[in-house]
Design a protein around this motif. Structure first.
Motif, short mmCIF file in Angstrom:
data_model
loop_
_atom_site.label_atom_id
_atom_site.label_comp_id
_atom_site.label_asym_id
_atom_site.label_seq_id
_atom_site.Cartn_x
_atom_site.Cartn_y
_atom_site.Cartn_z
N TRP A 1 3.73 8.99 3.38
CA TRP A 1 2.39 8.62 4.34
C TRP A 1 1.83 7.26 3.52
CZ3 TRP A 1 -2.66 9.58 2.52
CH2 TRP A 1 -3.83 9.50 3.12
N ARG A 2 1.15 7.30 2.10
CA ARG A 2 1.14 6.29 1.39
C ARG A 2 1.88 5.06 1.80
NH1 ARG A 2 -2.42 6.40 2.03
NH2 ARG A 2 -2.81 4.60 1.05
N GLN A 3 3.45 5.13 1.09
CA GLN A 3 4.56 4.27 1.58
C GLN A 3 4.22 3.74 3.05
OE1 GLN A 3 9.24 4.59 0.99
NE2 GLN A 3 8.19 3.31 -0.87
N ALA A 4 4.34 4.07 3.90
CA ALA A 4 4.16 4.07 5.20
C ALA A 4 3.15 2.85 5.12
CB ALA A 4 4.07 4.54 5.76
N ASP A 5 1.92 3.21 4.50
CA ASP A 5 0.27 2.55 4.32
C ASP A 5 0.88 1.05 3.49
OD1 ASP A 5 -2.22 2.82 4.47
OD2 ASP A 5 -2.16 1.81 2.59
N THR A 6 2.07 1.21 2.88
CA THR A 6 1.73 -0.27 1.61
C THR A 6 2.59 -1.09 2.82
OG1 THR A 6 2.52 1.11 -0.03
CG2 THR A 6 3.51 -0.97 -0.28
N HIS A 7 3.66 0.01 3.76
CA HIS A 7 4.66 -1.83 4.17
C HIS A 7 3.43 -1.91 5.53
CE1 HIS A 7 6.95 -3.29 7.38
NE2 HIS A 7 6.53 -2.15 7.89
N ILE A 8 2.22 -1.29 6.09
CA ILE A 8 1.82 -1.96 6.85
C ILE A 8 0.70 -2.52 6.62
CG2 ILE A 8 0.15 -1.02 8.55
CD1 ILE A 8 1.19 1.84 8.68
N ASN A 9 0.69 -2.36 5.40
CA ASN A 9 -0.86 -3.74 4.86
C ASN A 9 -0.31 -4.82 4.05
OD1 ASN A 9 -3.27 -1.23 5.77
ND2 ASN A 9 -2.92 -0.85 3.08
N ASN A 10 0.79 -4.73 3.61
CA ASN A 10 1.53 -5.86 3.21
C ASN A 10 2.10 -6.51 4.12
OD1 ASN A 10 2.39 -6.69 0.58
ND2 ASN A 10 4.84 -7.22 2.02
N LEU A 11 2.42 -6.43 5.10
CA LEU A 11 3.01 -7.11 6.56
C LEU A 11 2.16 -7.48 7.51
CD1 LEU A 11 4.95 -8.17 8.13
CD2 LEU A 11 4.71 -5.80 9.91
N TYR A 12 0.39 -6.91 6.96
CA TYR A 12 -0.67 -7.95 7.54
C TYR A 12 -0.67 -8.63 7.26
CZ TYR A 12 -5.25 -8.43 9.88
OH TYR A 12 -5.73 -9.35 10.43
N ASN A 13 -1.52 -8.29 5.65
CA ASN A 13 -1.83 -9.19 4.80
C ASN A 13 -0.52 -10.58 4.52
OD1 ASN A 13 -4.33 -7.51 3.97
ND2 ASN A 13 -2.90 -6.39 2.51
N THR A 14 0.22 -10.26 4.37
CA THR A 14 1.57 -11.32 4.54
C THR A 14 1.75 -12.41 5.52
OG1 THR A 14 2.88 -9.94 3.44
CG2 THR A 14 3.97 -11.62 4.30
N VAL A 15 1.28 -11.48 7.28
CA VAL A 15 1.23 -12.88 8.26
C VAL A 15 0.09 -13.58 8.10
CG1 VAL A 15 1.35 -12.63 10.30
CG2 VAL A 15 2.22 -11.17 8.65
N PHE A 16 -1.24 -12.93 7.34
CA PHE A 16 -2.79 -13.09 7.52
C PHE A 16 -2.77 -14.57 6.48
CE2 PHE A 16 -6.60 -13.25 5.70
CZ PHE A 16 -7.88 -13.42 6.45
N TRP A 17 -2.05 -14.39 5.04
CA TRP A 17 -2.06 -15.33 4.24
C TRP A 17 -1.53 -16.45 4.62
CZ3 TRP A 17 -6.50 -16.10 1.86
CH2 TRP A 17 -7.86 -15.24 1.60
N ALA A 18 -0.22 -16.24 5.11
CA ALA A 18 0.76 -17.38 5.57
C ALA A 18 0.13 -18.30 6.28
CB ALA A 18 2.21 -16.82 6.25
N LEU A 19 -0.69 -17.66 7.29
CA LEU A 19 -1.96 -18.20 8.65
C LEU A 19 -2.84 -18.77 8.32
CD1 LEU A 19 -2.16 -15.39 11.45
CD2 LEU A 19 -0.27 -17.67 11.57
N VAL A 20 -3.34 -18.38 6.48
CA VAL A 20 -4.66 -19.42 6.13
C VAL A 20 -4.07 -20.06 5.11
CG1 VAL A 20 -6.54 -18.87 4.27
CG2 VAL A 20 -6.00 -17.68 6.21
N LEU A 21 -3.33 -20.57 4.49
CA LEU A 21 -2.38 -21.17 2.70
C LEU A 21 -1.46 -21.93 4.10
CD1 LEU A 21 -1.95 -17.95 0.08
CD2 LEU A 21 -3.96 -19.57 0.55
N LYS A 22 -0.38 -21.39 4.78
CA LYS A 22 0.54 -22.32 5.67
C LYS A 22 0.51 -22.98 6.50
CE LYS A 22 3.70 -20.37 2.37
NZ LYS A 22 5.29 -19.81 2.46
N GLY A 23 -0.59 -22.31 7.76
CA GLY A 23 -0.93 -22.94 8.78
C GLY A 23 -2.55 -23.81 9.05
N GLY A 24 -3.49 -23.51 7.94
CA GLY A 24 -4.44 -23.90 8.13
C GLY A 24 -5.20 -23.24 8.86
#
Length: 282
Positions: free
Chosen positions: A146-169
């Motif tokens: 459960w904790r490792q699945a949570d790691t993947h779910i959160n990290n995937l979201y955060n990776t896309v989120f910050w790409a949209l902010v930092l690279k996508g404007g």
């Protein structure tokens, strides 16, 4: 300690023993770490220095408490798994919880400058903790999965989120709106088509978290006993050891442990098949 007329107040202290023959998991969480990361300009979406600091604090805890056989960390949390037969502090919940949480916190603060040397600590970080008992090895594995699945779910979201902010404007509000209702495959596609990022090629530390495990290491030591061998051990190491006509004693294997760090899958069977002794309590 000598008694006094005031000693009766101890009668108000309630016993808090944890059930025997159950696996203990102590999970530590950073308190208000969103603010901490903002105040200290952590790299987004993952600051490897901060994650290494968490690993260091967790290793310090495991080196101090040998009943901990495995720890799993992600972001600002760490879960410590005790062997089922652990008798640390007679399994007193408050004693275990406060001691380990305070050790983890003090190690985190003490070692901050080793990992974030260019970022002075502005205020005291803090962590909370809880202990949960699990009855079987199967449930323990499900917890860690459960904790490792949570790691993947959160990290995937955060990776896309910050790409949209930092690279996508996009603003943070716009990025949240863009991701609202999306599933995993859509996030993968968004990362690759818009930013050329293959999520599966990102460092395993970010995708899978950190696994600290107590590994057994075989060592060979020569059995020594009696006054003759004690004297020989204290003599010049270049001198031959007297045997008094007796046969040389055979070397006996001695098992010691070391804490190793991995960034690997613990949901599947491979990790556990290679370490069947971890959950086979002794």
């Amino acid at each position: 300690m000598a008694g006094s007329k005031f000693a009766y107040v101890r009668n108000f202290e309630l016993p808090d023993p944890l059930l025997p023959e159950a696996f203990m998991v102590l999970r530590i969480d950073g308190h208000a770490f969103h603010r901490l990361s903002e105040e200290h300009n952590f790299v987004k979406p993952n600051d490897e220095r901060a994650l290494q600091l968490m690993d260091h604090a967790a290793r310090d805890v495991m080196n101090e408490f040998k009943d901990i056989i495995l720890a799993f960390g992600e972001s600002d949390e760490y879960s410590f798994l005790f062997r089922r037969s652990a008798s640390l502090y007679n399994r007193r919940e408050a004693k275990i919880l406060t001691t380990i949480t305070s050790l983890f916190t003090s190690s985190y603060v003490f070692n901050w400058s080793k990992y974030l040397s260019d970022t002075p600590l502005k205020y005291c970080p803090s962590f909370d903790g809880r202990i949960v008992l699990y009855p079987t090895a199967t449930v323990v594995r499900d917890y860690l999965s459960w904790r490792q699945a949570d790691t993947h779910i959160n990290n995937l979201y955060n990776t896309v989120f910050w790409a949209l902010v930092l690279k996508g404007g996009q603003t943070t509000t716009e990025a949240h709106a863009t991701l609202r209702g999306t599933v995993s495959s859509q996030k993968h596609e968004m990362l690759y088509s818009r930013f050329g990022i293959n999520y599966n090629e990102l460092p395993a530390r970010f995708r899978k978290g950190s696994v600290l495990v107590r590994e057994e290491v075989s060592d060979t030591t020569e059995a020594r006993s009696g006054p003759e061998t004690d004297k020989a051990a204290a003599s010049d190491p270049g001198e031959p050891v007297p045997t008094s006509g007796k046969k040389a004693q055979k070397k006996k294997p001695r098992v010691r442990t070391t804490v190793e760090l991995y960034h690997c899958d613990i949901i599947g069977d491979e990790f556990w098949d290679c370490r069947q002794n971890l959950l086979a309590d002794s």
